[in-house]
Design a protein around this motif. Structure first.
Motif, PDB file in Angstrom:
ATOM      1  N   GLU A   1       0.839  -1.117   0.017  1.00  0.00           N
ATOM      2  CA  GLU A   1       0.190   0.054   0.050  1.00  0.00           C
ATOM      3  C   GLU A   1       0.814   1.407   0.126  1.00  0.00           C
ATOM      4  O   GLU A   1       0.603   2.076  -0.556  1.00  0.00           O
ATOM      5  CB  GLU A   1      -0.916  -0.081   1.364  1.00  0.00           C
ATOM      6  CG  GLU A   1      -2.229   0.834   1.040  1.00  0.00           C
ATOM      7  CD  GLU A   1      -2.723   0.930   2.514  1.00  0.00           C
ATOM      8  OE1 GLU A   1      -2.389   0.158   3.406  1.00  0.00           O
ATOM      9  OE2 GLU A   1      -3.585   1.844   2.621  1.00  0.00           O
TER      10      GLU A   1
ATOM     11  N   PRO B   1     -15.364   2.796   5.116  1.00  0.00           N
ATOM     12  CA  PRO B   1     -13.882   2.552   4.837  1.00  0.00           C
ATOM     13  C   PRO B   1     -13.568   2.589   3.190  1.00  0.00           C
ATOM     14  O   PRO B   1     -14.586   2.304   2.575  1.00  0.00           O
ATOM     15  CB  PRO B   1     -13.486   1.331   5.308  1.00  0.00           C
ATOM     16  CG  PRO B   1     -14.784   0.797   6.129  1.00  0.00           C
ATOM     17  CD  PRO B   1     -15.833   1.520   5.589  1.00  0.00           C
TER      18      PRO B   1
ATOM     19  N   HIS C   1     -13.115   1.317  -0.326  1.00  0.00           N
ATOM     20  CA  HIS C   1     -13.360   0.122  -0.758  1.00  0.00           C
ATOM     21  C   HIS C   1     -14.108  -0.895  -0.150  1.00  0.00           C
ATOM     22  O   HIS C   1     -13.912  -2.002  -0.035  1.00  0.00           O
ATOM     23  CB  HIS C   1     -12.189  -0.647  -1.213  1.00  0.00           C
ATOM     24  CG  HIS C   1     -11.516   0.128  -2.610  1.00  0.00           C
ATOM     25  ND1 HIS C   1     -12.140   0.193  -3.738  1.00  0.00           N
ATOM     26  CD2 HIS C   1     -10.209   0.642  -2.705  1.00  0.00           C
ATOM     27  CE1 HIS C   1     -11.356   0.719  -4.490  1.00  0.00           C
ATOM     28  NE2 HIS C   1     -10.395   1.291  -3.970  1.00  0.00           N
TER      29      HIS C   1
ATOM     30  N   ARG D   1     -17.932  -1.191   2.791  1.00  0.00           N
ATOM     31  CA  ARG D   1     -19.416  -1.310   2.574  1.00  0.00           C
ATOM     32  C   ARG D   1     -19.824  -1.067   4.034  1.00  0.00           C
ATOM     33  O   ARG D   1     -19.487  -1.784   4.815  1.00  0.00           O
ATOM     34  CB  ARG D   1     -19.869  -2.268   1.943  1.00  0.00           C
ATOM     35  CG  ARG D   1     -19.499  -3.655   2.423  1.00  0.00           C
ATOM     36  CD  ARG D   1     -20.402  -4.713   1.590  1.00  0.00           C
ATOM     37  NE  ARG D   1     -19.840  -4.771   0.177  1.00  0.00           N
ATOM     38  CZ  ARG D   1     -20.496  -5.241  -0.808  1.00  0.00           C
ATOM     39  NH1 ARG D   1     -22.024  -5.743  -0.528  1.00  0.00           N
ATOM     40  NH2 ARG D   1     -20.276  -5.340  -2.014  1.00  0.00           N
TER      41      ARG D   1
ATOM     42  N   GLU E   1     -14.555   3.364  18.845  1.00  0.00           N
ATOM     43  CA  GLU E   1     -14.427   3.793  17.427  1.00  0.00           C
ATOM     44  C   GLU E   1     -12.887   4.206  17.039  1.00  0.00           C
ATOM     45  O   GLU E   1     -12.521   4.091  16.043  1.00  0.00           O
ATOM     46  CB  GLU E   1     -15.149   4.836  16.984  1.00  0.00           C
ATOM     47  CG  GLU E   1     -16.739   4.513  17.078  1.00  0.00           C
ATOM     48  CD  GLU E   1     -17.190   4.140  15.819  1.00  0.00           C
ATOM     49  OE1 GLU E   1     -17.634   2.858  16.063  1.00  0.00           O
ATOM     50  OE2 GLU E   1     -16.842   4.508  14.810  1.00  0.00           O
TER      51      GLU E   1
ATOM     52  N   SER F   1     -10.442   2.129  14.741  1.00  0.00           N
ATOM     53  CA  SER F   1     -10.322   2.143  13.395  1.00  0.00           C
ATOM     54  C   SER F   1     -10.314   3.737  12.686  1.00  0.00           C
ATOM     55  O   SER F   1      -9.840   3.780  11.833  1.00  0.00           O
ATOM     56  CB  SER F   1     -12.055   1.877  12.774  1.00  0.00           C
ATOM     57  OG  SER F   1     -12.249   0.839  13.157  1.00  0.00           O
ATOM     58  N   LEU F   2     -10.683   4.589  13.500  1.00  0.00           N
ATOM     59  CA  LEU F   2     -10.480   5.957  13.198  1.00  0.00           C
ATOM     60  C   LEU F   2      -8.836   6.192  13.059  1.00  0.00           C
ATOM     61  O   LEU F   2      -8.302   7.022  12.263  1.00  0.00           O
ATOM     62  CB  LEU F   2     -11.060   7.013  13.966  1.00  0.00           C
ATOM     63  CG  LEU F   2     -12.680   7.234  13.945  1.00  0.00           C
ATOM     64  CD1 LEU F   2     -12.975   8.018  14.922  1.00  0.00           C
ATOM     65  CD2 LEU F   2     -12.824   7.674  12.521  1.00  0.00           C
TER      66      LEU F   2
ATOM     67  N   PHE G   1      -7.460   4.832   9.966  1.00  0.00           N
ATOM     68  CA  PHE G   1      -7.635   5.455   8.698  1.00  0.00           C
ATOM     69  C   PHE G   1      -6.772   6.768   8.692  1.00  0.00           C
ATOM     70  O   PHE G   1      -6.490   7.208   7.621  1.00  0.00           O
ATOM     71  CB  PHE G   1      -9.242   6.232   8.735  1.00  0.00           C
ATOM     72  CG  PHE G   1     -10.210   4.976   8.770  1.00  0.00           C
ATOM     73  CD1 PHE G   1     -11.344   5.015   9.568  1.00  0.00           C
ATOM     74  CD2 PHE G   1      -9.850   3.796   7.714  1.00  0.00           C
ATOM     75  CE1 PHE G   1     -12.391   4.080   9.152  1.00  0.00           C
ATOM     76  CE2 PHE G   1     -10.786   2.908   7.714  1.00  0.00           C
ATOM     77  CZ  PHE G   1     -12.270   3.075   8.558  1.00  0.00           C
ATOM     78  N   LYS G   2      -6.624   7.475   9.922  1.00  0.00           N
ATOM     79  CA  LYS G   2      -5.649   8.695   9.997  1.00  0.00           C
ATOM     80  C   LYS G   2      -4.302   8.153   9.506  1.00  0.00           C
ATOM     81  O   LYS G   2      -3.614   9.128   8.818  1.00  0.00           O
ATOM     82  CB  LYS G   2      -5.733   9.441  11.229  1.00  0.00           C
ATOM     83  CG  LYS G   2      -6.862  10.348  11.545  1.00  0.00           C
ATOM     84  CD  LYS G   2      -7.074  11.077  12.632  1.00  0.00           C
ATOM     85  CE  LYS G   2      -7.801  12.168  12.882  1.00  0.00           C
ATOM     86  NZ  LYS G   2      -7.896  13.193  11.681  1.00  0.00           N
TER      87      LYS G   2
ATOM     88  N   SER H   1       2.302   3.249   9.677  1.00  0.00           N
ATOM     89  CA  SER H   1       1.790   1.624  10.067  1.00  0.00           C
ATOM     90  C   SER H   1       2.891   0.725  10.132  1.00  0.00           C
ATOM     91  O   SER H   1       3.021   0.063  11.189  1.00  0.00           O
ATOM     92  CB  SER H   1       0.612   0.798   9.269  1.00  0.00           C
ATOM     93  OG  SER H   1      -0.366   1.764   9.143  1.00  0.00           O
TER      94      SER H   1
ATOM     95  N   GLY I   1     -17.017  -5.679   6.346  1.00  0.00           N
ATOM     96  CA  GLY I   1     -17.370  -4.646   5.212  1.00  0.00           C
ATOM     97  C   GLY I   1     -15.887  -3.868   5.160  1.00  0.00           C
ATOM     98  O   GLY I   1     -15.943  -2.873   4.401  1.00  0.00           O
ATOM     99  N   GLN I   2     -14.814  -4.263   5.890  1.00  0.00           N
ATOM    100  CA  GLN I   2     -13.797  -3.475   5.524  1.00  0.00           C
ATOM    101  C   GLN I   2     -12.813  -4.399   4.333  1.00  0.00           C
ATOM    102  O   GLN I   2     -12.744  -5.513   4.523  1.00  0.00           O
ATOM    103  CB  GLN I   2     -12.857  -3.292   6.874  1.00  0.00           C
ATOM    104  CG  GLN I   2     -13.377  -2.499   7.828  1.00  0.00           C
ATOM    105  CD  GLN I   2     -12.311  -1.889   8.832  1.00  0.00           C
ATOM    106  OE1 GLN I   2     -11.243  -2.553   9.021  1.00  0.00           O
ATOM    107  NE2 GLN I   2     -12.715  -0.666   9.317  1.00  0.00           N
ATOM    108  N   ASN I   3     -11.974  -3.446   3.612  1.00  0.00           N
ATOM    109  CA  ASN I   3     -11.115  -4.123   2.894  1.00  0.00           C
ATOM    110  C   ASN I   3      -9.701  -4.565   3.383  1.00  0.00           C
ATOM    111  O   ASN I   3      -9.670  -4.338   4.537  1.00  0.00           O
ATOM    112  CB  ASN I   3     -10.604  -3.383   1.275  1.00  0.00           C
ATOM    113  CG  ASN I   3      -9.879  -1.936   2.000  1.00  0.00           C
ATOM    114  OD1 ASN I   3      -9.906  -1.707   3.012  1.00  0.00           O
ATOM    115  ND2 ASN I   3      -9.389  -1.567   0.907  1.00  0.00           N
TER     116      ASN I   3
ATOM    117  N   GLU J   1      -6.577  -3.642   3.364  1.00  0.00           N
ATOM    118  CA  GLU J   1      -5.668  -2.547   3.806  1.00  0.00           C
ATOM    119  C   GLU J   1      -6.204  -2.184   5.094  1.00  0.00           C
ATOM    120  O   GLU J   1      -5.510  -2.012   6.125  1.00  0.00           O
ATOM    121  CB  GLU J   1      -5.535  -1.535   2.829  1.00  0.00           C
ATOM    122  CG  GLU J   1      -4.427  -1.889   1.760  1.00  0.00           C
ATOM    123  CD  GLU J   1      -5.035  -2.655   0.670  1.00  0.00           C
ATOM    124  OE1 GLU J   1      -6.309  -2.689   0.547  1.00  0.00           O
ATOM    125  OE2 GLU J   1      -4.226  -3.272  -0.151  1.00  0.00           O
TER     126      GLU J   1
ATOM    127  N   VAL K   1      -5.745  -4.609   7.984  1.00  0.00           N
ATOM    128  CA  VAL K   1      -4.516  -4.699   8.422  1.00  0.00           C
ATOM    129  C   VAL K   1      -4.233  -3.471   9.207  1.00  0.00           C
ATOM    130  O   VAL K   1      -3.815  -3.564  10.428  1.00  0.00           O
ATOM    131  CB  VAL K   1      -3.535  -4.884   7.277  1.00  0.00           C
ATOM    132  CG1 VAL K   1      -2.099  -4.871   7.852  1.00  0.00           C
ATOM    133  CG2 VAL K   1      -3.696  -6.207   6.684  1.00  0.00           C
TER     134      VAL K   1
ATOM    135  N   VAL L   1      -2.964  -3.572  13.266  1.00  0.00           N
ATOM    136  CA  VAL L   1      -1.928  -3.034  13.756  1.00  0.00           C
ATOM    137  C   VAL L   1      -1.933  -1.986  14.574  1.00  0.00           C
ATOM    138  O   VAL L   1      -1.134  -2.029  15.632  1.00  0.00           O
ATOM    139  CB  VAL L   1      -0.983  -2.405  12.501  1.00  0.00           C
ATOM    140  CG1 VAL L   1       0.323  -1.624  12.856  1.00  0.00           C
ATOM    141  CG2 VAL L   1      -0.391  -3.696  11.612  1.00  0.00           C
TER     142      VAL L   1
END
Lengths: 133, 277
Positions: free
Chosen positions: A36, A103, A105, A107, B172, B175-176, B179-180, B186, B249-251, B253, B256, B260
């Protein structure tokens, strides 16, 4: 003497298994993240597509379930979803929902409540806004 | 009135310590908003599996330092059950005191709430003897010896990761934060987690620091203890995230990334468990 300690030089099988398993896990994680990182995609703005699911009847009216799919790789937070029932070109009813995040890609599913029967009107559900994480 | 024997009295004191431990370990999560609804929003089967695994961890923890010295599997089972009971009682008391459980709360809501809160509290109840007792060490050597074996060390890392991961995962933020973070963040976090796990246990000189087994150089120590330890932390993190539905529902990346992020406190938990137990 406690169990499992190795004598001088001889490595117990369990240690080998554990070390190899641990290495495999860490290498896989690093590989996914590394791939990535190298692709260096700037986070595209999220693109939310709505897939309408089942329509059911509830106490005061009807519920329409949907799935919000993010077709880009940027994450969308606080996504506002709006559903409108149209009759011809006049608005019959409007409902809204907020999805915490979808997120990249990924749902997330949700639902909208209507007091009129969505099956008898033209139903349009779309995302109207989002926030960056 | 039946006079209590000395053994009964000791057990009662152990239970008292267990209650204290349960409240201590359970309080952060008892005061976390997301935990109050977790009992009903989690998939029932995932929650049941989690409770079953927690019970098994309690039994094994009892071998290594539970709230009273044990000498057979039956005793460990009984102690695990007792720890669970104490944890449920402690969770119920605190939740009732806070007004989160009332007489009109629906059955599945308060059962779910207490069930979920009893997990961290049960860890506290089980470990209370080691941490809160005045050092009655008759059977301590036995328990310490059981814990020193390689399998025992791996298990302790599992228990420590599980505890810290569970403390952090319900909210939460995991996950947040994922995303950041950019992928480079990572990768740096992976390295930092591994390093910290190794250093905390072997290098800094904290009390409880492990001695190197004979003939183990630093490289081998790292490969045999810290690498599997971090692997365990990652697996535990992934499992806890799955249990709470944060992975749905997460892909790949994003998955992972979240793992992490949670793996960092899990790795610290693994290190602390080895130092403390």
């Amino acid at each position: 003497m406690a169990n499992g300690d190795s004598r001088h030089g001889k490595t117990p099988l369990l240690e080998w298994c554990a070390a190899v398993t641990g290495l495999l896990l860490i290498v896989s994680v690093v590989a996914v993240i590394g791939r990535e990182a190298i692709r260096e995609q700037a986070a595209d703005p999220p693109a939310i597509a709505i897939q309408v699911g089942a329509i059911g009847q509830v106490a005061d009216g009807f519920v329409v379930t949907f799935e919000a799919l993010n077709q880009a790789n940027g994450t969308a937070v606080a996504v506002e979803i709006e559903g409108t029932l149209m009759s011809g070109s006049s608005l019959v009813e409007r409902s809204g929902a907020t999805i915490d995040y979808v997120p990249g890609h990924g749902r997330t599913s949700g639902g909208l409540f209507f007091s009129k029967d969505p099956r008898k009107h033209r139903l349009v559900i779309r995302a109207t806004g989002f926030q960056d994480p | 009135m039946v006079a209590l024997t000395s053994a009964d009295r000791d057990y009662a004191l152990g239970l008292g310590r267990a209650f204290g431990g349960a409240v201590l370990f359970g309080l952060p999560l008892l005061m976390t908003m997301e935990m109050w609804s977790l009992g009903v929003t989690t998939h029932a089967w995932r929650l049941l599996l989690f409770l079953a695994l927690n019970f098994w961890v309690l039994v094994v923890l009892s071998r290594f330092g539970g709230f009273e010295p044990t000498s057979s599997l039956t005793e460990d089972l009984l102690d695990a059950l007792a720890a669970y009971a104490v944890a449920i009682a402690a969770a119920a008391c605190v939740l009732a005191l806070f007004g989160l459980i009332r007489f009109d709360t629906p059955l599945n809501e308060w059962v779910g709430m207490i069930a979920v809160q009893s997990v961290p509290a049960s860890f506290g109840a089980m470990l209370a003897r080691k941490q809160l007792s005045t050092g009655d060490s008759r059977n301590d050597e036995d328990q310490a010896a059981r814990a020193e074996g390689y399998g025992g060390q791996l298990f302790l890392m599992l228990a420590g990761s599980l505890f810290l991961a569970f403390n952090v995962a319900p909210t939460e933020e995991v996950s947040l934060i994922g995303f950041k973070m950019t992928p480079w963040h990572s990768l740096a976090l992976v390295a930092a987690s591994l390093l910290l796990l190794h250093i905390l246990v072997f290098a800094i000189g904290l009390s409880g620091q492990k001695q190197r087994p004979d003939g183990y150089g630093t490289g081998r120590l790292f490969l045999v203890y810290s690498v599997p330890g971090y692997g365990i932390a990652l697996l535990v993190s992934l499992y806890v995230l799955w249990t709470f539905g944060s992975t749905d529902g997460q892909n790949l990346e994003a998955l992972v990334g979240s793992t992490v992020v949670l793996g960092f406190p899990a790795a610290i938990g693994a290190a602390i468990a080895r130092l403390v137990i």
